[in-house]
Design a protein around this motif. Structure first.
Motif, mmCIF file in Angstrom:
data_model
loop_
_atom_site.group_PDB
_atom_site.id
_atom_site.type_symbol
_atom_site.label_atom_id
_atom_site.label_comp_id
_atom_site.label_asym_id
_atom_site.label_seq_id
_atom_site.Cartn_x
_atom_site.Cartn_y
_atom_site.Cartn_z
ATOM 1 N N ALA A 1 10.268 -4.331 -8.166
ATOM 2 C CA ALA A 1 9.918 -5.662 -8.681
ATOM 3 C C ALA A 1 8.935 -6.357 -7.744
ATOM 4 O O ALA A 1 7.967 -6.986 -8.204
ATOM 5 N N LEU A 2 9.147 -6.230 -6.424
ATOM 6 C CA LEU A 2 8.220 -6.847 -5.464
ATOM 7 C C LEU A 2 6.840 -6.203 -5.538
ATOM 8 O O LEU A 2 5.825 -6.872 -5.355
ATOM 9 N N LYS A 3 6.805 -4.921 -5.791
ATOM 10 C CA LYS A 3 5.518 -4.219 -5.922
ATOM 11 C C LYS A 3 4.743 -4.767 -7.113
ATOM 12 O O LYS A 3 3.523 -4.892 -7.071
ATOM 13 N N LEU A 4 5.472 -5.129 -8.173
ATOM 14 C CA LEU A 4 4.842 -5.543 -9.432
ATOM 15 C C LEU A 4 4.645 -7.046 -9.566
ATOM 16 O O LEU A 4 3.793 -7.487 -10.338
ATOM 17 N N GLY A 5 5.426 -7.831 -8.859
ATOM 18 C CA GLY A 5 5.358 -9.279 -9.063
ATOM 19 C C GLY A 5 5.374 -10.051 -7.761
ATOM 20 O O GLY A 5 5.634 -9.497 -6.696
ATOM 21 N N PRO A 6 5.139 -11.368 -7.845
ATOM 22 C CA PRO A 6 5.130 -12.206 -6.643
ATOM 23 C C PRO A 6 6.540 -12.420 -6.092
ATOM 24 O O PRO A 6 7.491 -12.615 -6.851
ATOM 25 N N ALA A 7 6.654 -12.401 -4.780
ATOM 26 C CA ALA A 7 7.952 -12.584 -4.126
ATOM 27 C C ALA A 7 8.602 -13.900 -4.536
ATOM 28 O O ALA A 7 9.823 -13.970 -4.694
ATOM 29 N N SER A 8 7.792 -14.934 -4.740
ATOM 30 C CA SER A 8 8.326 -16.254 -5.090
ATOM 31 C C SER A 8 8.965 -16.278 -6.475
ATOM 32 O O SER A 8 9.712 -17.197 -6.796
ATOM 33 N N LEU A 9 8.682 -15.288 -7.303
ATOM 34 C CA LEU A 9 9.317 -15.184 -8.617
ATOM 35 C C LEU A 9 10.375 -14.089 -8.665
ATOM 36 O O LEU A 9 11.390 -14.223 -9.350
ATOM 37 N N VAL A 10 10.150 -13.006 -7.926
ATOM 38 C CA VAL A 10 11.115 -11.901 -7.907
ATOM 39 C C VAL A 10 12.421 -12.345 -7.249
ATOM 40 O O VAL A 10 13.504 -12.102 -7.775
ATOM 41 N N ASP B 1 0.799 -1.228 0.000
ATOM 42 C CA ASP B 1 0.000 0.000 0.000
ATOM 43 C C ASP B 1 0.830 1.276 0.000
ATOM 44 O O ASP B 1 0.356 2.333 0.433
ATOM 45 N N VAL B 2 2.084 1.195 -0.482
ATOM 46 C CA VAL B 2 2.949 2.371 -0.479
ATOM 47 C C VAL B 2 3.812 2.346 -1.741
ATOM 48 O O VAL B 2 4.069 1.276 -2.304
ATOM 49 N N ASP B 3 4.241 3.513 -2.179
ATOM 50 C CA ASP B 3 5.149 3.607 -3.309
ATOM 51 C C ASP B 3 6.424 2.833 -2.985
ATOM 52 O O ASP B 3 6.950 2.920 -1.868
ATOM 53 N N SER B 4 6.941 2.091 -3.948
ATOM 54 C CA SER B 4 8.112 1.242 -3.695
ATOM 55 C C SER B 4 9.343 2.060 -3.314
ATOM 56 O O SER B 4 10.163 1.607 -2.508
ATOM 57 N N ASP B 5 9.493 3.263 -3.867
ATOM 58 C CA ASP B 5 10.649 4.097 -3.513
ATOM 59 C C ASP B 5 10.537 4.608 -2.075
ATOM 60 O O ASP B 5 11.535 4.684 -1.354
ATOM 61 N N VAL B 6 9.332 4.934 -1.645
ATOM 62 C CA VAL B 6 9.112 5.347 -0.255
ATOM 63 C C VAL B 6 9.404 4.171 0.671
ATOM 64 O O VAL B 6 10.050 4.325 1.720
ATOM 65 N N ALA B 7 8.962 2.986 0.281
ATOM 66 C CA ALA B 7 9.231 1.787 1.074
ATOM 67 C C ALA B 7 10.738 1.550 1.195
ATOM 68 O O ALA B 7 11.240 1.202 2.272
ATOM 69 N N THR B 8 11.468 1.749 0.113
ATOM 70 C CA THR B 8 12.920 1.590 0.141
ATOM 71 C C THR B 8 13.556 2.599 1.091
ATOM 72 O O THR B 8 14.470 2.273 1.852
ATOM 73 N N PHE B 9 13.063 3.832 1.078
ATOM 74 C CA PHE B 9 13.573 4.866 1.978
ATOM 75 C C PHE B 9 13.339 4.478 3.434
ATOM 76 O O PHE B 9 14.243 4.584 4.270
ATOM 77 N N ILE B 10 12.124 4.019 3.746
ATOM 78 C CA ILE B 10 11.803 3.612 5.122
ATOM 79 C C ILE B 10 12.738 2.486 5.547
ATOM 80 O O ILE B 10 13.307 2.509 6.645
ATOM 81 N N ARG B 11 12.922 1.503 4.679
ATOM 82 C CA ARG B 11 13.822 0.386 4.968
ATOM 83 C C ARG B 11 15.238 0.903 5.244
ATOM 84 O O ARG B 11 15.902 0.452 6.178
ATOM 85 N N THR B 12 15.693 1.852 4.452
ATOM 86 C CA THR B 12 17.044 2.390 4.604
ATOM 87 C C THR B 12 17.209 3.104 5.934
ATOM 88 O O THR B 12 18.229 2.936 6.615
#
Length: 145
Positions: free
Chosen positions: A92-101, A33-44
Motif C-alpha cells: 500500500a505504501l508503494k502505491l499510495g501516499p503515507a498520509s493516506l495509507v 526504489d525496491v519491490d515492496s515484498d523485498v522491502a518487507t523482508f529487509i525490515r523483517t
C-alpha cells in the motif's frame, strides 16, 4: 503498589504509536526504489537481528520454558498475521501516499475492538464505543480523496 507512567501500558502504547508513525515515513521513502515484498523482508531481518540483540543485552536469550500447544498455535498465527499485515502495508505504501495509507491501516483499531468483543468476550462501554466509531470515521475521512 504504584506503577510509574514509564511502567504503564499507556506509555508503551504511545511509544508504539510514535514508532508506527516513523515506520510509515521511513518505509515510504525506503520502498520507493525496491519491490515492496523485498522491502518487507529487509525490515523483517532488521527486526529479528534487533530483537536478538535486545534479548542478549537484557539477559533474556534463554529458553522460554515449557510452552503449551495452544501458546505455540496462537503465537504462530500472530506471526503469520503480522507478516501478512506488513506485506500488505508495504505494498500500500508503494502505491499510495503515507498520509493516506496509515489512517486506513489504523482501522485496525476499530477491528481490534470488534474482534475483542466478538472473539474474546471483552466489553466496551458507550463512551469507548463512541471512540471506536470516531476513530473509524476519522480514518475514513483522512483517506477520502
Amino acid at each position: 503498589m504504584e506503577t510509574s507512567f514509564v511502567g504503564s501500558w499507556p506509555f508503551w502504547a504511545l511509544l508504539s504509536a510514535a514508532f508506527a508513525a516513523l515506520t510509515a515515513i521511513f518505509a515510504k521513502v525506503g520502498v520507493k526504489d525496491v519491490d515492496s515484498d523485498v522491502a518487507t523482508f529487509i525490515r523483517t531481518v532488521v527486526i529479528i537481528v534487533t530483537l536478538g540483540f535486545i534479548l542478549l543485552v537484557m539477559g533474556k536469550a534463554h529458553s522460554p520454558g515449557p510452552l503449551t500447544t495452544r501458546t505455540w498455535v496462537f503465537l504462530v498465527l500472530s506471526g503469520l498475521a503480522t507478516g501478512a499485515s506488513w506485506i500488505c502495508y508495504f505494498r500500500a505504501l508503494k502505491l499510495g501516499p503515507a498520509s493516506l495509507v496509515a489512517p486506513v491501516d489504523k482501522l485496525s483499531v476499530v477491528l481490534v475492538a470488534i474482534f475483542g468483543v466478538v472473539l474474546l468476550g471483552e466489553r466496551l462501554d458507550p463512551r469507548q464505543w463512541t471512540g471506536v466509531v470516531l476513530v473509524g470515521i476519522g480514518a475514513i475521512l483522512l483517506a477520502l480523496p
